[in-house]
Scaffold this active site. Sequence first.
Site, PDB file in Angstrom:
ATOM      1  N   ASN A   6      -2.825  -0.211   1.207  1.00 23.80           N
ATOM      2  CA  ASN A   6      -3.286  -0.153   0.005  1.00 23.80           C
ATOM      3  C   ASN A   6      -2.553   0.133  -1.366  1.00 23.80           C
ATOM      4  O   ASN A   6      -2.660   0.044  -2.436  1.00 23.80           O
ATOM      5  CB  ASN A   6      -4.459   0.950   0.124  1.00 23.80           C
ATOM      6  CG  ASN A   6      -5.778   0.743   1.000  1.00 23.80           C
ATOM      7  OD1 ASN A   6      -6.158  -0.165   0.510  1.00 23.80           O
ATOM      8  ND2 ASN A   6      -5.687   1.394   2.026  1.00 23.80           N
ATOM      9  N   ASP A  36      -4.327  -2.649  10.294  1.00 31.05           N
ATOM     10  CA  ASP A  36      -3.040  -1.535  10.310  1.00 31.05           C
ATOM     11  C   ASP A  36      -3.137  -0.340  11.633  1.00 31.05           C
ATOM     12  O   ASP A  36      -2.204  -0.161  12.206  1.00 31.05           O
ATOM     13  CB  ASP A  36      -2.805  -0.289   8.985  1.00 31.05           C
ATOM     14  CG  ASP A  36      -4.083   0.123   8.583  1.00 31.05           C
ATOM     15  OD1 ASP A  36      -5.184  -0.247   8.972  1.00 31.05           O
ATOM     16  OD2 ASP A  36      -3.721   0.993   7.921  1.00 31.05           O
TER      17      ASP A  36
END
Length: 257
Positions: free
Chosen positions: A9, A109
């Site tokens: 992010n 992830d």
Amino acid sequence: MILVIDVGNTNMTLGVYEGEELKGTFRMMTQTPRTSDEYGVVITQMLKNRGIDTARLEGSIVASVVPDVMHSLIGSLVKYIGTRPIIVGPGIKTGIRIITEDPRAIGADRIVDAVAAYEKYGGPVLVLDFGTATTYDLITEKGEFAAGITAPGIRISSEALWTKAAKLPNFEIKKPKSILAQETITSMQAGLVYGQIGQTEYIIRKVQEESGIRNLKVVATGGLGRLIADETDAIHIYDSSLTLDGLRIIYEKNDCR
């Protein structure tokens, strides 16, 4: 050689592997909008600066939690690197079986970290990633992704302090000499860092208690993970390259050459 890319992010982390050897790592901000040409130029220039010839790259793999960047990023890899990347997602071989209620909701992830921790250290293992969010993922002895906990990341918590409280300043994230702070900056540092240490130890203890697993290895990664790992015996291993290693391992499991 292969190119591995973890799109988070906040940051995008890239690594180049020759066999199992990590030859170099690179970072760029995820939140900066880029076209495929811009990604291509930046990536190839970073590789060139490290003496890595893009012609030697045989493949690539991407794990992303930011869908908006994927079209441009994939286009750049095809056009400038000459590879169509493997994308970590449903249908990809990982060696990990997800047994949570909604397997598709588990971020790429977290799957990558789980694969790396299980392959490198065995199970049962609890994987901590101190990124934009702080995540705790439980992998069983059989390689099952059994549970996950998500908490605000250290940096998010620090930004909340100084952006939401008018009289509190921005501050460096580090452990102060004492928790007995006597001025504003060190009081914020103490609350943030010691609070994160306390949260980490409590969650690890509760995972062990509720799962009934006593021989649980605890592996941490992520940019600010070292700060916490150095301050608690509850974390057994800090592995800065865990995510990139996981991408390499998944690539090897899915390489169809």
